[in-house]
Design a protein around this motif. Structure first.
Motif, PDB file in Angstrom:
ATOM      1  N   LYS A  89       0.819  -1.208   0.000  1.00  9.41           N
ATOM      2  CA  LYS A  89       0.000   0.000   0.000  1.00  9.41           C
ATOM      3  C   LYS A  89       0.857   1.263   0.000  1.00  9.41           C
ATOM      4  O   LYS A  89       2.025   1.237   0.373  1.00  9.41           O
ATOM      5  CB  LYS A  89      -0.926   0.001   1.223  1.00  9.41           C
ATOM      6  CG  LYS A  89      -1.878  -1.179   1.272  1.00  9.41           C
ATOM      7  CD  LYS A  89      -2.748  -1.126   2.516  1.00  9.41           C
ATOM      8  CE  LYS A  89      -3.697  -2.313   2.574  1.00  9.41           C
ATOM      9  NZ  LYS A  89      -4.561  -2.274   3.777  1.00  9.41           N
ATOM     10  N   GLY A  90       0.212   2.344  -0.421  1.00 12.86           N
ATOM     11  CA  GLY A  90       0.893   3.629  -0.438  1.00 12.86           C
ATOM     12  C   GLY A  90      -0.042   4.715  -0.942  1.00 12.86           C
ATOM     13  O   GLY A  90      -1.260   4.539  -1.010  1.00 12.86           O
ATOM     14  N   SER A  91       0.557   5.863  -1.288  1.00 11.42           N
ATOM     15  CA  SER A  91      -0.211   6.996  -1.782  1.00 11.42           C
ATOM     16  C   SER A  91       0.519   7.649  -2.944  1.00 11.42           C
ATOM     17  O   SER A  91       1.754   7.685  -2.978  1.00 11.42           O
ATOM     18  CB  SER A  91      -0.437   8.041  -0.678  1.00 11.42           C
ATOM     19  OG  SER A  91      -1.223   7.514   0.355  1.00 11.42           O
ATOM     20  N   ILE A  92      -0.280   8.150  -3.871  1.00 13.55           N
ATOM     21  CA  ILE A  92       0.250   8.963  -4.971  1.00 13.55           C
ATOM     22  C   ILE A  92      -0.125  10.411  -4.656  1.00 13.55           C
ATOM     23  O   ILE A  92      -1.280  10.712  -4.367  1.00 13.55           O
ATOM     24  CB  ILE A  92      -0.340   8.532  -6.325  1.00 13.55           C
ATOM     25  CG1 ILE A  92      -0.003   7.069  -6.611  1.00 13.55           C
ATOM     26  CG2 ILE A  92       0.182   9.424  -7.444  1.00 13.55           C
ATOM     27  CD1 ILE A  92      -0.697   6.523  -7.841  1.00 13.55           C
ATOM     28  N   VAL A  93       0.848  11.292  -4.683  1.00 13.11           N
ATOM     29  CA  VAL A  93       0.620  12.685  -4.295  1.00 13.11           C
ATOM     30  C   VAL A  93       0.302  13.500  -5.540  1.00 13.11           C
ATOM     31  O   VAL A  93       1.153  13.676  -6.425  1.00 13.11           O
ATOM     32  CB  VAL A  93       1.851  13.265  -3.575  1.00 13.11           C
ATOM     33  CG1 VAL A  93       1.567  14.693  -3.123  1.00 13.11           C
ATOM     34  CG2 VAL A  93       2.219  12.386  -2.380  1.00 13.11           C
ATOM     35  N   ALA A  94      -0.934  14.000  -5.605  1.00 15.67           N
ATOM     36  CA  ALA A  94      -1.378  14.817  -6.740  1.00 15.67           C
ATOM     37  C   ALA A  94      -1.612  16.244  -6.248  1.00 15.67           C
ATOM     38  O   ALA A  94      -2.492  16.478  -5.420  1.00 15.67           O
ATOM     39  CB  ALA A  94      -2.649  14.251  -7.349  1.00 15.67           C
ATOM     40  N   GLU A  95      -0.823  17.188  -6.735  1.00 16.37           N
ATOM     41  CA  GLU A  95      -0.971  18.579  -6.314  1.00 16.37           C
ATOM     42  C   GLU A  95      -2.252  19.207  -6.850  1.00 16.37           C
ATOM     43  O   GLU A  95      -2.768  20.160  -6.265  1.00 16.37           O
ATOM     44  CB  GLU A  95       0.243  19.397  -6.758  1.00 16.37           C
ATOM     45  CG  GLU A  95       1.551  18.966  -6.091  1.00 16.37           C
ATOM     46  CD  GLU A  95       2.706  19.852  -6.486  1.00 16.37           C
ATOM     47  OE1 GLU A  95       2.489  20.767  -7.329  1.00 16.37           O
ATOM     48  OE2 GLU A  95       3.814  19.643  -5.978  1.00 16.37           O
ATOM     49  N   SER A  96      -2.742  18.673  -7.949  1.00 16.86           N
ATOM     50  CA  SER A  96      -4.004  19.145  -8.519  1.00 16.86           C
ATOM     51  C   SER A  96      -4.744  17.943  -9.090  1.00 16.86           C
ATOM     52  O   SER A  96      -4.202  16.829  -9.145  1.00 16.86           O
ATOM     53  CB  SER A  96      -3.753  20.205  -9.603  1.00 16.86           C
ATOM     54  OG  SER A  96      -2.913  19.687 -10.628  1.00 16.86           O
ATOM     55  N   ALA A  97      -5.995  18.150  -9.511  1.00 17.18           N
ATOM     56  CA  ALA A  97      -6.786  17.049 -10.065  1.00 17.18           C
ATOM     57  C   ALA A  97      -6.069  16.432 -11.256  1.00 17.18           C
ATOM     58  O   ALA A  97      -5.462  17.130 -12.073  1.00 17.18           O
ATOM     59  CB  ALA A  97      -8.161  17.562 -10.473  1.00 17.18           C
ATOM     60  N   VAL A  98      -6.124  15.106 -11.339  1.00 16.34           N
ATOM     61  CA  VAL A  98      -5.385  14.391 -12.384  1.00 16.34           C
ATOM     62  C   VAL A  98      -6.325  13.420 -13.099  1.00 16.34           C
ATOM     63  O   VAL A  98      -7.245  12.868 -12.496  1.00 16.34           O
ATOM     64  CB  VAL A  98      -4.184  13.639 -11.763  1.00 16.34           C
ATOM     65  CG1 VAL A  98      -4.652  12.630 -10.734  1.00 16.34           C
ATOM     66  CG2 VAL A  98      -3.346  12.955 -12.834  1.00 16.34           C
ATOM     67  N   GLU A  99      -6.085  13.241 -14.387  1.00 19.12           N
ATOM     68  CA  GLU A  99      -6.874  12.316 -15.195  1.00 19.12           C
ATOM     69  C   GLU A  99      -5.968  11.208 -15.731  1.00 19.12           C
ATOM     70  O   GLU A  99      -4.759  11.375 -15.844  1.00 19.12           O
ATOM     71  CB  GLU A  99      -7.530  13.053 -16.366  1.00 19.12           C
ATOM     72  CG  GLU A  99      -8.510  14.150 -15.947  1.00 19.12           C
ATOM     73  CD  GLU A  99      -9.066  14.913 -17.129  1.00 19.12           C
ATOM     74  OE1 GLU A  99      -8.586  14.648 -18.259  1.00 19.12           O
ATOM     75  OE2 GLU A  99      -9.969  15.751 -16.940  1.00 19.12           O
ATOM     76  N   SER A 100      -6.617  10.069 -16.058  1.00 15.92           N
ATOM     77  CA  SER A 100      -5.895   8.920 -16.636  1.00 15.92           C
ATOM     78  C   SER A 100      -4.699   8.544 -15.782  1.00 15.92           C
ATOM     79  O   SER A 100      -3.584   8.319 -16.296  1.00 15.92           O
ATOM     80  CB  SER A 100      -5.444   9.230 -18.070  1.00 15.92           C
ATOM     81  OG  SER A 100      -6.550   9.583 -18.878  1.00 15.92           O
ATOM     82  N   LEU A 101      -4.905   8.452 -14.493  1.00 11.22           N
ATOM     83  CA  LEU A 101      -3.818   8.103 -13.569  1.00 11.22           C
ATOM     84  C   LEU A 101      -3.536   6.611 -13.638  1.00 11.22           C
ATOM     85  O   LEU A 101      -4.449   5.793 -13.538  1.00 11.22           O
ATOM     86  CB  LEU A 101      -4.202   8.499 -12.143  1.00 11.22           C
ATOM     87  CG  LEU A 101      -3.174   8.190 -11.056  1.00 11.22           C
ATOM     88  CD1 LEU A 101      -1.876   8.943 -11.301  1.00 11.22           C
ATOM     89  CD2 LEU A 101      -3.742   8.540  -9.675  1.00 11.22           C
ATOM     90  N   THR A 102      -2.282   6.251 -13.823  1.00 11.50           N
ATOM     91  CA  THR A 102      -1.877   4.846 -13.875  1.00 11.50           C
ATOM     92  C   THR A 102      -0.696   4.616 -12.939  1.00 11.50           C
ATOM     93  O   THR A 102       0.170   5.489 -12.789  1.00 11.50           O
ATOM     94  CB  THR A 102      -1.483   4.412 -15.299  1.00 11.50           C
ATOM     95  OG1 THR A 102      -0.404   5.236 -15.763  1.00 11.50           O
ATOM     96  CG2 THR A 102      -2.660   4.523 -16.243  1.00 11.50           C
ATOM     97  N   LEU A 103      -0.663   3.442 -12.350  1.00 12.04           N
ATOM     98  CA  LEU A 103       0.427   3.022 -11.471  1.00 12.04           C
ATOM     99  C   LEU A 103       1.115   1.829 -12.097  1.00 12.04           C
ATOM    100  O   LEU A 103       0.474   0.810 -12.374  1.00 12.04           O
ATOM    101  CB  LEU A 103      -0.112   2.667 -10.077  1.00 12.04           C
ATOM    102  CG  LEU A 103       0.926   2.175  -9.066  1.00 12.04           C
ATOM    103  CD1 LEU A 103       1.867   3.308  -8.673  1.00 12.04           C
ATOM    104  CD2 LEU A 103       0.222   1.624  -7.815  1.00 12.04           C
ATOM    105  N   SER A 104       2.403   1.937 -12.339  1.00 16.07           N
ATOM    106  CA  SER A 104       3.169   0.864 -12.974  1.00 16.07           C
ATOM    107  C   SER A 104       4.100   0.217 -11.959  1.00 16.07           C
ATOM    108  O   SER A 104       4.705   0.904 -11.131  1.00 16.07           O
ATOM    109  CB  SER A 104       3.996   1.408 -14.147  1.00 16.07           C
ATOM    110  OG  SER A 104       3.143   2.017 -15.102  1.00 16.07           O
ATOM    111  N   VAL A 105       4.210  -1.137 -12.047  1.00 16.60           N
ATOM    112  CA  VAL A 105       5.050  -1.897 -11.120  1.00 16.60           C
ATOM    113  C   VAL A 105       6.082  -2.665 -11.933  1.00 16.60           C
ATOM    114  O   VAL A 105       5.729  -3.396 -12.872  1.00 16.60           O
ATOM    115  CB  VAL A 105       4.214  -2.875 -10.271  1.00 16.60           C
ATOM    116  CG1 VAL A 105       5.102  -3.588  -9.263  1.00 16.60           C
ATOM    117  CG2 VAL A 105       3.064  -2.155  -9.581  1.00 16.60           C
ATOM    118  N   THR A 106       7.356  -2.517 -11.584  1.00 22.08           N
ATOM    119  CA  THR A 106       8.436  -3.253 -12.256  1.00 22.08           C
ATOM    120  C   THR A 106       9.216  -4.039 -11.216  1.00 22.08           C
ATOM    121  O   THR A 106       9.319  -3.633 -10.053  1.00 22.08           O
ATOM    122  CB  THR A 106       9.384  -2.296 -13.002  1.00 22.08           C
ATOM    123  OG1 THR A 106       9.911  -1.327 -12.073  1.00 22.08           O
ATOM    124  CG2 THR A 106       8.649  -1.554 -14.107  1.00 22.08           C
TER     125      THR A 106
END
Length: 226
Positions: free
Chosen positions: A118-135
Motif C-alpha cells: 500500500k501507499g499513496s500517490i501525491v497529486a498537487e491538482s486534479a489528475v486524469e488517466s492516472l496509472t500506477l506501474s510496477v516493475t
C-alpha cells in the motif's frame, strides 16, 4: 653553657598566632534566599535616617521584586523537571513505534508473502488517466493499475502482489511509478509507500528520529504510521 633559646616548646607554640580555618562547602550558592533578603531589609531599617524614613511603597516594591525573582527561579526548576519527564515519555512512546510502518516518500515497495503493498500517490491538482506501474528488480513491467481520474491530494492505492495474469509474484522489492494527465499534459507524480520502522532514536534538537530501510527521518516528517 649555651645561650640559645629554644622556640620549640609547647608553651611558646601556644602563644603563636593560629590561623583560623574556615570550613567551606562545595554546595554553597551565591543566590540570595528569602532569609538573606529579610536580613538585608532589617539592616536597612535599622540604619535608616529617622528624619527621612524609608517609603512604604519602596519597601513593598522591594519585597514584590524578590518574590517575583523567587517565583521565576522556582518556575525554571519546574520547567527543567517537566522537560526531563517529557523526554522520558517521548522515549517510552517512541519504543512502541518499532515494528510499525511509516508512510514515506519512496518509489519502492516491499512485497511480503501475503497481504497488499500500500501507499499513496501525491497529486498537487486534479489528475486524469492516472496509472500506477510496477516493475521488478530486473526492470521488467509486471503490472499496470488504471486508477482513472482522481482529485487533488493523496490518492491511496493497494497492489495485491499479482501480475497481469493474476499470479502471485515472489517476495522482494518492486519499483513503482505513477503518471497522470493534468491540464492535458502527462507527467510523473511522487509516490509514498509504507516502510517498516526498524528502530528509533531520541535526539535533543531533532526530537524522535525514525530509522527505516530508506534511512533516518524525523517523526514530524512522517505523514502516517500504520
Amino acid at each position: 653553657m649555651s645561650n640559645d633559646i629554644s622556640t620549640s616548646s609547647s608553651y611558646l607554640d601556644s602563644l603563636r598566632w593560629q590561623e583560623s580555618q574556615v570550613a567551606t562547602s562545595d554546595n554553597e550558592s551565591d543566590a540570595l534566599t528569602q532569609e538573606d533578603f529579610f536580613s538585608l531589609l532589617t539592616q536597612q531599617l535599622s540604619y535608616q535616617d529617622p528624619s527621612n524614613p524609608a517609603d512604604n511603597d519602596q519597601m513593598i516594591a522591594q519585597m514584590t521584586s524578590f518574590t517575583m525573582a523567587q517565583g521565576i527561579s522556582d518556575l525554571n526548576s519546574n520547567f527543567d523537571t517537566l522537560a526531563t519527564s517529557m523526554t522520558s515519555n517521548s522515549a517510552l512512546q517512541a519504543s512502541t513505534l518499532v515494528g510499525k510502518q511509516a508512510l514515506l516518500e519512496s518509489n519502492t515497495v516491499d512485497l511480503n508473502e501475503s497481504g497488499d503493498a500500500k501507499g499513496s500517490i501525491v497529486a498537487e491538482s486534479a489528475v486524469e488517466s492516472l496509472t500506477l506501474s510496477v516493475t521488478d528488480a530486473s526492470g521488467q513491467l509486471v503490472r499496470t493499475i488504471d486508477m482513472g481520474s482522481q482529485p487533488a491530494g493523496a490518492v491511496r492505492f493497494a497492489w495485491d502482489g499479482n501480475n497481469e495474469s493474476g499470479e502471485r509474484l515472489p517476495e522482494g522489492e518492486y519499483t513503482l511509478s505513477a503518471q497522470g494527465s493534468t491540464n492535458g499534459q502527462f507527467s510523473s507524480l511522487p509516490i509514498a509507500t509504507f516502510k517498516n520502522i526498524e528502530s528509533v532514536n531520541i535526539n535533543g534538537s531533532s526530537g524522535i528520529i525514525v530509522n527505516t530501510k530508506e534511512g533516518a527521518v524525523r517523526l514530524t516528517d512522517i505523514a502516517e504510521i500504520a
